[in-house]
Design a protein around this motif. Structure first.
Motif, mmCIF file in Angstrom:
data_model
loop_
_atom_site.group_PDB
_atom_site.id
_atom_site.type_symbol
_atom_site.label_atom_id
_atom_site.label_comp_id
_atom_site.label_asym_id
_atom_site.label_seq_id
_atom_site.Cartn_x
_atom_site.Cartn_y
_atom_site.Cartn_z
ATOM 1 N N LEU A 238 68.857 49.037 48.727
ATOM 2 C CA LEU A 238 68.647 47.713 49.289
ATOM 3 C C LEU A 238 69.828 46.816 48.957
ATOM 4 C CD1 LEU A 238 64.913 47.137 48.184
ATOM 5 C CD2 LEU A 238 65.708 47.846 50.451
ATOM 6 N N ASP A 239 70.216 45.962 49.891
ATOM 7 C CA ASP A 239 71.328 45.031 49.651
ATOM 8 C C ASP A 239 71.021 44.143 48.453
ATOM 9 O OD1 ASP A 239 72.739 46.004 51.776
ATOM 10 O OD2 ASP A 239 72.121 44.426 53.189
ATOM 11 N N GLY A 240 71.996 44.062 47.550
ATOM 12 C CA GLY A 240 71.826 43.210 46.380
ATOM 13 C C GLY A 240 71.063 43.858 45.247
ATOM 14 N N TRP A 241 70.645 45.104 45.448
ATOM 15 C CA TRP A 241 69.859 45.812 44.440
ATOM 16 C C TRP A 241 70.557 47.115 44.064
ATOM 17 C CZ3 TRP A 241 65.032 44.202 42.483
ATOM 18 C CH2 TRP A 241 64.548 43.019 43.057
ATOM 19 N N ILE A 242 70.343 47.533 42.814
ATOM 20 C CA ILE A 242 70.849 48.823 42.335
ATOM 21 C C ILE A 242 69.742 49.859 42.464
ATOM 22 C CG2 ILE A 242 71.689 50.094 40.324
ATOM 23 C CD1 ILE A 242 72.796 47.379 39.292
ATOM 24 N N ASN A 243 70.057 50.977 43.115
ATOM 25 C CA ASN A 243 69.104 52.087 43.165
ATOM 26 C C ASN A 243 69.039 52.685 41.753
ATOM 27 O OD1 ASN A 243 67.987 54.760 43.351
ATOM 28 N ND2 ASN A 243 68.346 54.714 45.564
ATOM 29 N N PRO B 3 61.288 40.326 47.822
ATOM 30 C CA PRO B 3 61.676 38.972 48.262
ATOM 31 C C PRO B 3 61.345 37.890 47.242
ATOM 32 C CG PRO B 3 59.843 39.816 49.584
ATOM 33 C CD PRO B 3 60.356 40.954 48.794
ATOM 34 N N ASP B 4 60.263 38.061 46.481
ATOM 35 C CA ASP B 4 59.919 37.049 45.479
ATOM 36 C C ASP B 4 60.920 37.050 44.318
ATOM 37 O OD1 ASP B 4 57.810 36.056 46.871
ATOM 38 O OD2 ASP B 4 56.240 37.030 45.700
ATOM 39 N N TYR B 5 61.368 38.224 43.906
ATOM 40 C CA TYR B 5 62.421 38.276 42.885
ATOM 41 C C TYR B 5 63.700 37.605 43.405
ATOM 42 C CZ TYR B 5 60.362 41.273 39.233
ATOM 43 O OH TYR B 5 59.617 41.764 38.191
ATOM 44 N N GLU B 6 64.030 37.864 44.650
ATOM 45 C CA GLU B 6 65.240 37.266 45.225
ATOM 46 C C GLU B 6 65.116 35.752 45.318
ATOM 47 O OE1 GLU B 6 66.761 41.006 48.002
ATOM 48 O OE2 GLU B 6 65.455 39.455 48.880
ATOM 49 N N GLU B 7 63.945 35.284 45.726
ATOM 50 C CA GLU B 7 63.727 33.837 45.819
ATOM 51 C C GLU B 7 63.755 33.197 44.439
ATOM 52 O OE1 GLU B 7 63.203 30.149 47.459
ATOM 53 O OE2 GLU B 7 63.668 32.040 48.469
ATOM 54 N N ALA B 8 63.175 33.852 43.449
ATOM 55 C CA ALA B 8 63.180 33.326 42.082
ATOM 56 C C ALA B 8 64.604 33.213 41.553
ATOM 57 C CB ALA B 8 62.345 34.224 41.166
ATOM 58 N N GLN B 9 65.415 34.231 41.829
ATOM 59 C CA GLN B 9 66.812 34.186 41.389
ATOM 60 C C GLN B 9 67.545 33.016 42.036
ATOM 61 O OE1 GLN B 9 69.192 37.635 42.361
ATOM 62 N NE2 GLN B 9 70.701 37.155 40.781
ATOM 63 N N LYS B 10 67.269 32.785 43.308
ATOM 64 C CA LYS B 10 67.916 31.674 44.013
ATOM 65 C C LYS B 10 67.455 30.329 43.444
ATOM 66 C CE LYS B 10 67.723 31.820 48.510
ATOM 67 N NZ LYS B 10 67.222 31.596 49.917
ATOM 68 N N GLU B 11 66.145 30.184 43.229
ATOM 69 C CA GLU B 11 65.604 28.919 42.723
ATOM 70 C C GLU B 11 66.124 28.599 41.321
ATOM 71 O OE1 GLU B 11 61.379 29.061 42.886
ATOM 72 O OE2 GLU B 11 61.276 28.974 45.086
ATOM 73 N N VAL C 73 70.471 40.946 36.937
ATOM 74 C CA VAL C 73 70.742 42.307 37.418
ATOM 75 C C VAL C 73 69.434 42.869 37.961
ATOM 76 C CG1 VAL C 73 71.557 44.613 36.817
ATOM 77 C CG2 VAL C 73 72.550 42.602 35.682
ATOM 78 N N LYS C 74 69.440 43.284 39.239
ATOM 79 C CA LYS C 74 68.203 43.703 39.896
ATOM 80 C C LYS C 74 68.262 45.195 40.228
ATOM 81 C CE LYS C 74 68.382 40.838 43.396
ATOM 82 N NZ LYS C 74 69.767 40.348 43.203
ATOM 83 N N CYS C 75 67.278 45.942 39.716
ATOM 84 C CA CYS C 75 67.212 47.385 39.945
ATOM 85 C C CYS C 75 65.876 47.727 40.601
ATOM 86 C CB CYS C 75 67.328 48.156 38.632
ATOM 87 S SG CYS C 75 68.771 47.727 37.645
#
Length: 556
Positions: free
Chosen positions: A171-176, A149-157, A163-165
């Motif tokens: 996980l939604d929005g992430w690459i396995n 969640p902190d990576y997601e919040e940082a990307q939003k801010e 690219v998130k792996c």
């Protein structure tokens, strides 16, 4: 038995420290690339040579050969390339001690992209700071605490296209990450032309732990790994086709000091224990069970071990032990030798360097000393006028760069010319640490320049007092700092966490003070003692003495 060390040094064997210091040299081509020139070469000449032995708390165990490392690093390199990662792009890794870290680092070196290892303990503001300042393009992470969640919040801010792996998760929005790389080819051609990776290119950026001020970006060149040959071969004393372990999370520079570059170049495998929660006894049991030959850990781990009941443990496979990160309390060294028969050999370096000073192979450990200079660096102790100090006098540890820059010394403080100018000038890199040299050439660490206590004309280093305080049976942890005083200018303050079963009292304070007077020079004893439940630390576990001092100044 194979080792590639002879490809990069003029000589392997030396008769003495003096011979080593005078004659050891590292050589390398202008296009040196650790991924191709070390990993892939091992895979070619000895494909079944063991590179990595990995286990975790669930007793999963994987053993990887250099052929495996080549295959997985090529798959990752192909995946990154498809995602648009190219030479010079920044990739952030929060992987704890997952084995994917090693494959990914090799892949980034092959591409010429820049690795930014980071601890899983980062908070949102730490993540924001790193992504923004380094212009991170891609991350690979474990799912741990609030990282996702902190990576997601940082990307939003930040509004960044990131690219998130994630490791082994859908996980939604992430690459396995693991599924994605399995689909890739295990062949990857060495880049040429404008994409060719050169020895002087940046390969790695570490954010300093920030004991004072904001973290700085320390950029290392492709040759950084070669600078760790003395670390592994002549300090860790790794054995060809042996097994080495350094206790360190991949978020810290110590991990590549001890579990990556130099060890592999010198022909040793590395053992990795990916634990959920640190337990010193379990670590020791894993090290013994996996027949580790050479071992390195920070003093805090040795201090923990000697306070546990480790008599009777079989140390016969462990041939050599070392420590770095902070000065080793002499009492810890003595007690560990009594239990294990092994003398701990100290070393000193920084995020900006490789091993700079150490108790190398040919010299005996001297209690209270970090050893003698590495042949890679012309180390001098200088006063404020950049003049070399005499034997026994205090000076700043500096590296003379007027005759050239050795592999292992950082390239620059990335995007920070002011810091670069402050630390690197007049032909020297200024380390910012104070030490003195004895008549035998051994260097004795005193402390960070800002941490030196100036009391009634005496200059007192925090570490020697901390060592004395820690040798009292009631003390679990301790920080020594300067406290303002009208008469003496400053006095020594001890901030202490007590062992379970002890309670703070005026009587205990007096007992600790008298104990310190007995084990070190009496003028160094802490005139002020505060018992606390917690000592402020950086995310890398270093004591933030500046925070203690600032809080004390506010009380004045």
């Amino acid at each position: 038995m194979t080792s590639l060390i002879e490809d990069y040094v003029n000589r392997v064997d030396f008769d003495s420290y003096e011979d080593f210091h005078k004659n050891f040299k590292i050589t390398y081509p202008d296009n040196f690339n650790f991924g191709f020139d070390v990993i892939d070469k091992y895979a070619e000449i000895d494909p079944e040579k063991i590179a990595l032995i990995w286990t975790n708390d669930e007793d999963e165990k994987h053993t990887f050969t250099f052929s495996d490392v080549k295959k997985y690093s090529n798959k990752i390199a192909n995946f990154f390339t498809k995602k648009g990662i190219k030479k010079g792009d920044k990739v952030m890794l929060t992987l704890k001690n997952r084995y994917e870290f090693w494959f990914t680092m090799v892949a980034l070196h092959k591409i010429g992209a820049v690795a930014i290892p980071a601890t899983h303990m980062l908070k949102l503001h730490d993540i924001d700071f790193r992504i923004k300042n380094a212009n991170v393009k891609l991350i690979v992470t474990v799912e741990e605490d609030r990282l996702i969640p902190d990576y997601e919040e940082a990307q939003k801010e930040l509004g960044t296209d990131l690219v998130k792996c994630v490791i082994e998760r859908d996980l939604d929005g992430w690459i396995n990450f693991n599924k994605a790389i399995e689909e890739e080819s295990d062949e990857f051609e060495r880049p040429t032309g404008d994409d060719e990776v050169l020895a002087d290119d940046i390969s790695l950026i570490y954010f300093t732990s920030g004991t004072s001020g904001l973290p700085k970006m320390v950029a290392h060149k492709q040759t950084y790994g070669l600078g760790h040959i003395p670390t592994a071969k002549y300090w860790h004393k790794v054995e060809e086709d042996g097994i080495h372990h350094t206790a360190a999370d991949t978020g810290w520079g110590k991990a590549v000091w001890g579990n990556f570059y130099g060890q592999w170049i010198a022909g040793s495998a590395v053992f990795i224990y990916d634990y959920d929660r640190f337990n010193g006894i379990k670590l020791l049991e894993k090290v013994i069970e996996n027949k580790v030959n050479t071992f390195c850990a920070p003093p805090t781990i040795y201090r923990f071990l000697i306070k546990e009941n480790i008599k009777g443990y079989d140390f016969s496979n462990i041939h050599h032990v070392t420590t770095a990160g902070e000065p080793l309390p002499p009492e810890v060294s003595k007690r560990f030798k009594e239990i294990s028969g092994l003398r701990i050999k100290e070393g000193f370096g920084q995020t900006e360097t490789v091993l700079t000073i150490a108790t190398f192979d040919w010299i005996d450990a001297k209690l209270g000393s970090i050893g003698k200079p590495s042949p890679l660096f012309d180390v001098k102790l200088l006063n404020e006028n950049d003049e070399e100090v005499d034997i026994g006098q205090e000076g700043e540890i500096c590296i003379d760069v007027s005759h050239g820059i050795s592999p292992g010394l950082f390239k620059e403080y990335y995007k920070n010319p002011e810091k670069q100018a402050a630390q690197w000038h007049d032909g020297y890199y200024h380390c910012g640490d104070t030490a003195w040299k004895d008549e035998d050439g051994y260097i004795h660490f005193i402390g960070r320049n800002d941490d030196i206590i100036k009391s009634s004309g005496y200059r007192i280093g925090p570490y020697e007092v901390e060592s004395a305080v820690l040798s009292h049976e009631s003390v679990s942890n301790c920080a020594i700092t300067a406290y303002p005083d009208e008469i003496r200018g400053q006095i020594v303050k001890a901030t202490i966490i007590l062992q379970p079963g002890y309670e703070g009292s005026e009587e205990l304070k007096k007992e600790i003070q008298n104990h310190v007077k007995r084990v070190t020079a009496p003028y160094k004893y802490p005139r002020l003692i505060e018992f606390v439940d917690e000592i402020p630390e950086t995310i890398s576990g270093k004591i933030r003495r500046v925070e203690i001092r600032n809080n004390d100044n506010k009380k004045e």
